[in-house]
Design an enzyme around this catalytic site. Structure first.
Site, short mmCIF file in Angstrom:
data_model
loop_
_atom_site.label_atom_id
_atom_site.label_comp_id
_atom_site.label_asym_id
_atom_site.label_seq_id
_atom_site.Cartn_x
_atom_site.Cartn_y
_atom_site.Cartn_z
N VAL A 1 0.99 -1.17 0.11
CA VAL A 1 0.00 0.02 0.03
C VAL A 1 0.90 1.17 -0.11
CG1 VAL A 1 -1.85 -1.16 1.14
CG2 VAL A 1 -0.25 0.08 2.41
N TYR B 1 4.01 5.58 16.06
CA TYR B 1 2.86 5.03 15.57
C TYR B 1 1.77 5.89 16.32
CZ TYR B 1 -1.16 1.68 16.21
OH TYR B 1 -2.21 1.03 16.19
#
Length: 257
Positions: free
Chosen positions: A60, A151
């Site tokens: 992706v 993250y």
């Protein structure tokens, strides 16, 4: 709820993505599942089989691969109604100053640029179907998380991106929402658990951060996803929906267990 809908699902071969794939199929959808892991695809094929599922090996974070996956999906199914951006990574478990350039860039390329790529490649198809986009975020995008600076930053970006996309694409009848779990037992979470400094208390920690008292499996998130991409949520856009057992009411630290 999803009869005749075609869903382009990234990261749909394990964890929350695999549970979503199962739930989408039960609800009548057909799926194009994108993964960059051949072994993971093979395992998912043994669970999800039939003409309703197309598996595509693609990364992706690489636009050309995503664009080709969109083209392949259209050739197979003729349209795309929903793009579910579920592919994501959480490693490394580090504070900001310990995170190197490669780790930082990899997290953003997968978790954020992946959404950029699927949207650029698939927007014209969503305009035709007046479809919708669902992003898999995380509660940490709102409240942060210790030793997960990069993250958490990617998931905060997903929240802001979801809202901006909702505004940009509303004139075309396209809805954009995000799902925000807290802890969910997935292979990625089990790997994360083993890497933590206090790994021996992680099971108790993950149960206790949720007000409902347990850390769930991915099916609870999948059920919410089915709702958000369905016509039952036709007047919901720009929503960051927590599916978190009340964890947003206050995370508990390890020392509190």
């Amino acid at each position: 709820m999803l009869k005749d809908k075609i869903i382009f699902l990234t990261g749909g071969t394990e964890g929350i993505g695999l549970e979503c794939a199962k739930a989408y199929l039960r609800s009548g959808a057909k799926l194009s599942i994108i993964s960059n892991n051949t072994d993971s695809i093979k395992e998912a094929e043994s669970t999800l089989s039939g003409n309703e599922v197309l598996f595509i090996l693609a990364d992706v974070s690489i636009f050309e691969e995503v664009e080709q996956a969109i083209v392949t999906t259209i050739k197979r199914f003729g349209k795309i109604n929903i793009i579910h951006n579920n592919a994501g990574i959480s490693n490394p478990s580090k504070a900001l100053h310990d995170t190197d350039d490669e780790e930082w860039n990899h997290l953003f390329n997968v978790n954020v640029k992946g959404i950029y790529n699927t949207t650029k490649a698939g927007l014209s198809e969503l305009k035709k179907t007046k479809g919708n986009v669902l992003n898999t975020g995380s509660l940490v995008g709102e409240i942060g998380q210790e030793i997960h600076a990069a993250y958490s930053a990617t998931k905060g970006a997903v929240n802001a991106l979801t809202k901006s996309m909702a505004l940009d694409y509303a004139p075309f009848g396209i809805r954009v929402n995000s799902i925000a779990p807290a802890g969910v037992w997935t292979p990625m979470l089990r790997k994360w658990s083993a890497e933590q400094p206090n790994s021996h208390v992680i099971d108790s920690y993950l149960a206790n951060i949720h007000a409902l008292g347990y850390c769930p499996e991915g099916d609870v998130v999948a059920d919410a996803c089915v709702f958000l991409v369905s016509e039952q949520a036709r007047f919901i856009t720009g929503c960051i929906m927590p599916v978190s057992g009340g964890a947003e009411l206050g995370y508990r630290r390890y020392a509190d267990i």
